[in-house]
Design an enzyme around this catalytic site. Structure first.
Site, PDB file in Angstrom:
ATOM      1  CD  GLU A 133     -15.151   3.061  -1.254  1.00  0.00           C
ATOM      2  OE1 GLU A 133     -14.819   1.891  -1.418  1.00  0.00           O
ATOM      3  OE2 GLU A 133     -16.078   3.619  -1.869  1.00  0.00           O
ATOM      4  CE  LYS A 135      -6.154   6.137  -4.140  1.00  0.00           C
ATOM      5  NZ  LYS A 135      -5.063   5.220  -4.321  1.00  0.00           N
ATOM      6  CG  ASP A 137      -0.679   1.665  -0.318  1.00  0.00           C
ATOM      7  OD1 ASP A 137      -0.713   1.582  -1.563  1.00  0.00           O
ATOM      8  OD2 ASP A 137       0.275   2.153   0.310  1.00  0.00           O
ATOM      9  NE  ARG A 156      -5.798   0.794 -12.827  1.00  0.00           N
ATOM     10  CZ  ARG A 156      -4.983   1.576 -13.508  1.00  0.00           C
ATOM     11  NH1 ARG A 156      -3.731   1.224 -13.679  1.00  0.00           N
ATOM     12  NH2 ARG A 156      -5.425   2.693 -14.049  1.00  0.00           N
ATOM     13  CE1 TYR A 244     -11.702  -0.424  -6.047  1.00  0.00           C
ATOM     14  CE2 TYR A 244     -10.657  -1.210  -4.035  1.00  0.00           C
ATOM     15  CZ  TYR A 244     -10.576  -0.833  -5.372  1.00  0.00           C
ATOM     16  OH  TYR A 244      -9.380  -0.873  -6.019  1.00  0.00           O
ATOM     17  CE  LYS A 333      -2.942   8.701  -3.674  1.00  0.00           C
ATOM     18  NZ  LYS A 333      -1.776   9.124  -4.381  1.00  0.00           N
ATOM     19  CB  CYS A 427      33.999  -2.402   8.118  1.00  0.00           C
ATOM     20  SG  CYS A 427      32.662  -3.555   8.410  1.00  0.00           S
ATOM     21  CB  CYS A 430      35.267  -6.994   9.809  1.00  0.00           C
ATOM     22  SG  CYS A 430      35.564  -6.038   8.318  1.00  0.00           S
ATOM     23  CB  CYS A 451      33.248  -3.325   4.582  1.00  0.00           C
ATOM     24  SG  CYS A 451      34.326  -4.544   5.313  1.00  0.00           S
ATOM     25  CB  CYS A 457      33.306  -8.218   6.505  1.00  0.00           C
ATOM     26  SG  CYS A 457      32.034  -7.174   7.214  1.00  0.00           S
TER      27      CYS A 457
HETATM   28  S1  IVH Z   1     -12.485   3.050  -6.876  1.00  0.00           S
HETATM   29  C1  IVH Z   1     -13.112   3.976 -11.435  1.00  0.00           C
HETATM   30  N1  IVH Z   1     -12.101   2.567  -4.343  1.00  0.00           N
HETATM   31  O1  IVH Z   1      -6.867   3.357  -6.039  1.00  0.00           O
HETATM   32  C2  IVH Z   1     -12.690   4.025 -10.003  1.00  0.00           C
HETATM   33  N2  IVH Z   1     -10.219   2.555  -5.763  1.00  0.00           N
HETATM   34  O2  IVH Z   1      -5.894   5.681  -7.468  1.00  0.00           O
HETATM   35  C3  IVH Z   1     -12.229   2.748  -9.498  1.00  0.00           C
HETATM   36  N3  IVH Z   1      -8.127   1.961  -4.615  1.00  0.00           N
HETATM   37  O3  IVH Z   1      -6.677   1.792  -9.169  1.00  0.00           O
HETATM   38  C4  IVH Z   1     -11.440   2.837  -8.245  1.00  0.00           C
HETATM   39  N4  IVH Z   1      -8.983   1.691  -2.624  1.00  0.00           N
HETATM   40  O4  IVH Z   1      -6.348   0.358  -7.085  1.00  0.00           O
HETATM   41  C5  IVH Z   1     -11.522   2.711  -5.547  1.00  0.00           C
HETATM   42  N5  IVH Z   1     -11.917   2.101  -2.076  1.00  0.00           N
HETATM   43  C6  IVH Z   1     -11.365   2.239  -3.270  1.00  0.00           C
HETATM   44  C7  IVH Z   1      -9.983   2.045  -3.459  1.00  0.00           C
HETATM   45  C8  IVH Z   1      -9.444   2.213  -4.714  1.00  0.00           C
HETATM   46  C9  IVH Z   1      -7.876   1.642  -3.348  1.00  0.00           C
HETATM   47  C10 IVH Z   1      -7.082   2.038  -5.659  1.00  0.00           C
HETATM   48  C11 IVH Z   1      -7.400   1.290  -6.932  1.00  0.00           C
HETATM   49  C12 IVH Z   1      -7.301   2.305  -8.034  1.00  0.00           C
HETATM   50  C13 IVH Z   1      -6.477   3.377  -7.396  1.00  0.00           C
HETATM   51  C14 IVH Z   1      -6.744   4.723  -8.009  1.00  0.00           C
END
Ligand code: IVH
Length: 709
Positions: A133, A135, A137, A156, A244, A333, A427, A430, A451, A457
């Site tokens: 799935e 990840k 941000d 968290r 998730y 990543k 600058c 100005c 500047c 300015c």
């Molecule tokens: S699972 C025990 N699923 O990534 C595992 N984390 O690098 C729980 N994150 O702190 C995390 N998308 O903030 C999981 N689909 C996803 C995620 C995800 C983003 C973040 C989450 C976690 C961090 C870990």
């Protein structure tokens, strides 16, 4: 979330409202409750009795119970928070919120799968299903439901204890207050709070227009919005959520697999990511990763990789955790995205504090699906270090932040020997000199070029005007940040002198200030009066108000005390442009002032633009002598130097006392020295003073002279 209107067609029982009617009533009640909430929480002035308020709330809740879809609609009854709390309360996570280990390439993905197999003792033929799935941000959050009702939401934090952001999470419309269907007795849902690209761009635009904080990326914007002490601000920020994972669950697990759990979350009404896929091994996982990478730019929100999780929850249990990460999950990543393009030019931007920042203008190129035509170059040293020249082929990279960077020049592609980039020393906004200050401690030039045209300015105007009007400067009541920005935007106040001509110009104008929204006759009259009252201002405040680099209140007082009147400072500072001049030495010698400050003063006055603005300003404002300095003491206006040991007081005390009496205390003897106070052990200064015919006295004689003042 859209409402399922097909439900409205099902005949309602006579005593029950139709969904359409219920929706209208729900909206009306929501608005009314919100009005009372504001009156009660924010204005401390309730507009209904408690009983009536409770009745409204009960009816509102009853409607949501009868029509669960309503509970998912945004409503002002949820949006208005109570008055800001001092800080967030802390809540401990019953099940810690851990982090994930990382893998970076296909081999490591394969190794992860092998490790899982080995740990579980599975044969080569047995398959292990793994979910993949995106990840997200954003920032993770744990939301606790008891009997289906949202009871609290926690960030968290350090993984063991987070901040109570319940009020804020309740303003996120897609997070249900009440779970649908047959949810477990206790269910802690975990997931990511995030902001979409479109909402992020719109928010930053709004913030910029209102002079608020501009966020670097959607993640920061989401975090800044969720961690607002005032939930009515969060309510105005469009946040989203993907569920998730989970924490504590009692009363039966809704599923026995990772995928089943997330599907159950969706049934309970929680938002889940549509891209989650079941993989049958490393091959599927890599294919998912590659495809997601291709689609990344089109998702509409930031992701930074893929998370793989062992699907079978019994396996997850057996695998458990190692240090603070699960053995059954890993993050893959995305590498920083890079592309090659041409550097067309370098543009210099001027920030609000006068810092000159170089920006690379690039031939537009797609980096990870996003068209990039600008990149940050940080500062002139960076350009020199990477030897970046206009016309070069360069490698650009998008890392976590939205602003791309130039990684390196492809020197092999350079044709001939184009000139090295010459960073401007004026600058671009100005025309004033732009200089790199010398760091007092290291003796090295600052990386940032600034500047020096502070007063004129345009890039620095609002910041300078704010400083000019601030409490310890001119202290003009009624000209706060908002008003300054407003007048500046309207073109009515561009420089400090404009403040004092505002009233006269207003008389000539058809569109009067008193007719602007938020002003009116009375406040306009008050504003003009406040400006009039500051046409005379103490010299030290006036100097401070000019916003000269390194001239804070203390140095402004030192200059005021030394020069006594503005014209004297100005003449000396103008002559101090030459570092070898006597004028520069004079400023340098003022007690407490050194090279760096003297240079900053000279840089300011040497600038013709500033001089012109000063002329305009001095037509309007008269600096008056500093209040606390005596003018009638026998040492007023005299330049005094202390040398040798003092026996009756410390050197610092002696200086302060002399300055209070209107004397100027210098560090070395010159033609301008009037008195040398010499204690035991006096050396070269004494000889020099005697040679120059300067009056020399002992500490006792000095004290006798100033006695009685
Ligand atoms: S699972 C025990 N699923 O990534 C595992 N984390 O690098 C729980 N994150 O702190 C995390 N998308 O903030 C999981 N689909 C996803 C995620 C995800 C983003 C973040 C989450 C976690 C961090 C870990």
């Amino acid at each position: 979330m859209s409402l399922d209107m097909s439900a409205a067609k099902t005949p309602a029982s006579p005593e029950k409202a139709s969904l359409k009617d219920a929706r209208a009533e729900h909206a009306r009640l929501g608005a009314e409750i919100a009005k009372h909430d504001i009156a009660y929480h924010q204005n401390d002035a309730p507009t209904v009795s408690d009983a009536d308020y409770d009745a409204l709330r009960r009816r509102f809740d009853a409607l949501e119970k009868e029509f669960p879809a309503l509970a998912d609609l945004p409503s002002p009854a949820r949006g208005v928070g109570s008055a800001p709390a001092q800080k967030f309360a802390k809540i401990r996570h019953v099940v810690p919120m851990l982090s994930l280990g990382n893998v970076f390439d296909a081999d490591e993905v394969q190794e992860f799968v092998e490790r899982v197999r080995r740990f579980l003792g599975l044969g080569a033929e047995a398959s292990v299903d793994i979910t993949a799935e995106p990840k997200i941000d954003g920032l993770s959050c744990s939301i606790r439901y008891e009997k289906g009702e949202l009871v609290h939401a926690v960030t968290r934090g350090d993984g063991f204890e987070g901040e109570d952001v319940t009020a804020n999470v309740k303003t996120i419309s897609e997070i249900p207050r009440k779970l649908h269907g047959d949810a477990p007795a206790v269910l802690e849902v975990r997931g990511e709070v995030y902001m979409t690209h479109a909402d992020f761009t719109a928010l930053n635009k709004r913030q910029e227009a209102e002079g608020g904080k501009v966020f670097a990326n959607p993640r920061n914007a989401a975090a800044g919005s969720l961690r607002q002490l005032d939930s009515s601000i969060t309510a105005k920020r469009p946040l989203h959520f993907f569920a998730y994972a989970w924490g504590e669950i009692t009363g039966g697990m809704p599923a026995s697999t990772q995928r089943g759990m997330v599907e159950a979350f969706a049934k309970f009404g929680l938002p889940t990511n549509p891209r989650m896929t079941l993989c049958r091994g490393a091959g599927d996982m890599i294919a998912f990763f590659d495809k997601l990478g291709e689609d990344r730019a089109r998702l509409g929100y930031d992701i930074d990789g893929v998370v793989y999780k062992v699907n079978d929850l019994a396996y997850q249990d057996r695998l458990g955790f190692v240090s603070r990460a699960p053995r059954w999950a890993v993050a893959h990543k995305f590498p920083a995205e890079q592309a090659t393009t041409l550097l067309l030019g370098i543009e210099i931007q001027v920030g609000r504090t006068g810092a000159l920042t170089p920006v690379a203008k690039l031939e537009p190129v797609t980096v990870g699906g996003v068209v990039v035509s600008n990149a940050t170059l940080h500062n002139e040293d960076e350009i020199a270090r990477k030897d970046i020249r206009v016309g070069d082929a360069v490698v650009v990279q998008r890392a976590g932040d939205v602003i791309p960077q130039i990684v390196r020049v492809i020197v092999e592609k350079r044709e001939g020997d184009p000139p090295k980039y010459a960073f401007p020393d004026v600058c671009p906004k100005c025309g004033s000199a732009a200089i790199r200050e010398i760091d007092e401690k290291t003796g090295e030039a600052d990386v940032v070029r600034r500047c020096t045209g502070g007063l004129i300015c345009p890039a620095q105007a609002v910041e300078r005007l704010r400083h000019f009007c601030s409490r310890n400067a001119l202290d003009i009541e009624g000209l706060g940040d908002k008003q300054i920005e407003f007048f500046h935007e309207k073109g009515l106040i561009k420089t400090p002198a404009d403040i004092f001509t505002l009233e006269a110009r207003d008389k000539e104008r058809v569109a009067k200030i008193e007719n602007f929204e938020g002003f009116g006759k009375v406040s306009t009259r008050n504003l003009f009066a406040a400006i009039e009252a500051r046409r005379e201002v103490e010299l030290n405040r006036f100097i401070f108000a000019l916003g000269i680099r390194r001239i804070g209140e203390t140095n402004a007082r030192r200059l005021a005390r030394h020069f006594g009147e503005f014209a004297a400072l100005r003449a000396c500072a103008r002559a101090a442009g030459d570092p070898a001049s006597e004028a520069r030495a004079e400023i340098n010698n003022i007690s407490g002032v050194g090279d760096v400050v003297a240079e900053a003063v000279a840089d300011f006055f040497v600038e013709d633009h500033n001089e012109r603005e000063l002329d305009r300003l001095l037509e309007q404002v008269t600096p008056t002598p500093m209040e606390s300095v005596a003018t009638d003491s026998p040492v007023a206006g005299k330049t005094v130097v202390f040398t040798g040991a003092l026996e009756r007081m410390t050197r610092e005390e002696a200086k302060a006392q002399a300055e209070r009496l209107g004397a100027k205390v210098a560090g070395s003897v010159s033609k301008k020295t009037d008195i040398l106070v010499a204690g035991p052990g006096a050396g070269s200064k004494l000889t020099k003073a005697q040679d120059a015919g300067v009056r020399v006295m002992s500490e006792d004689e000095w004290l006798a002279m100033i006695a009685g003042t």
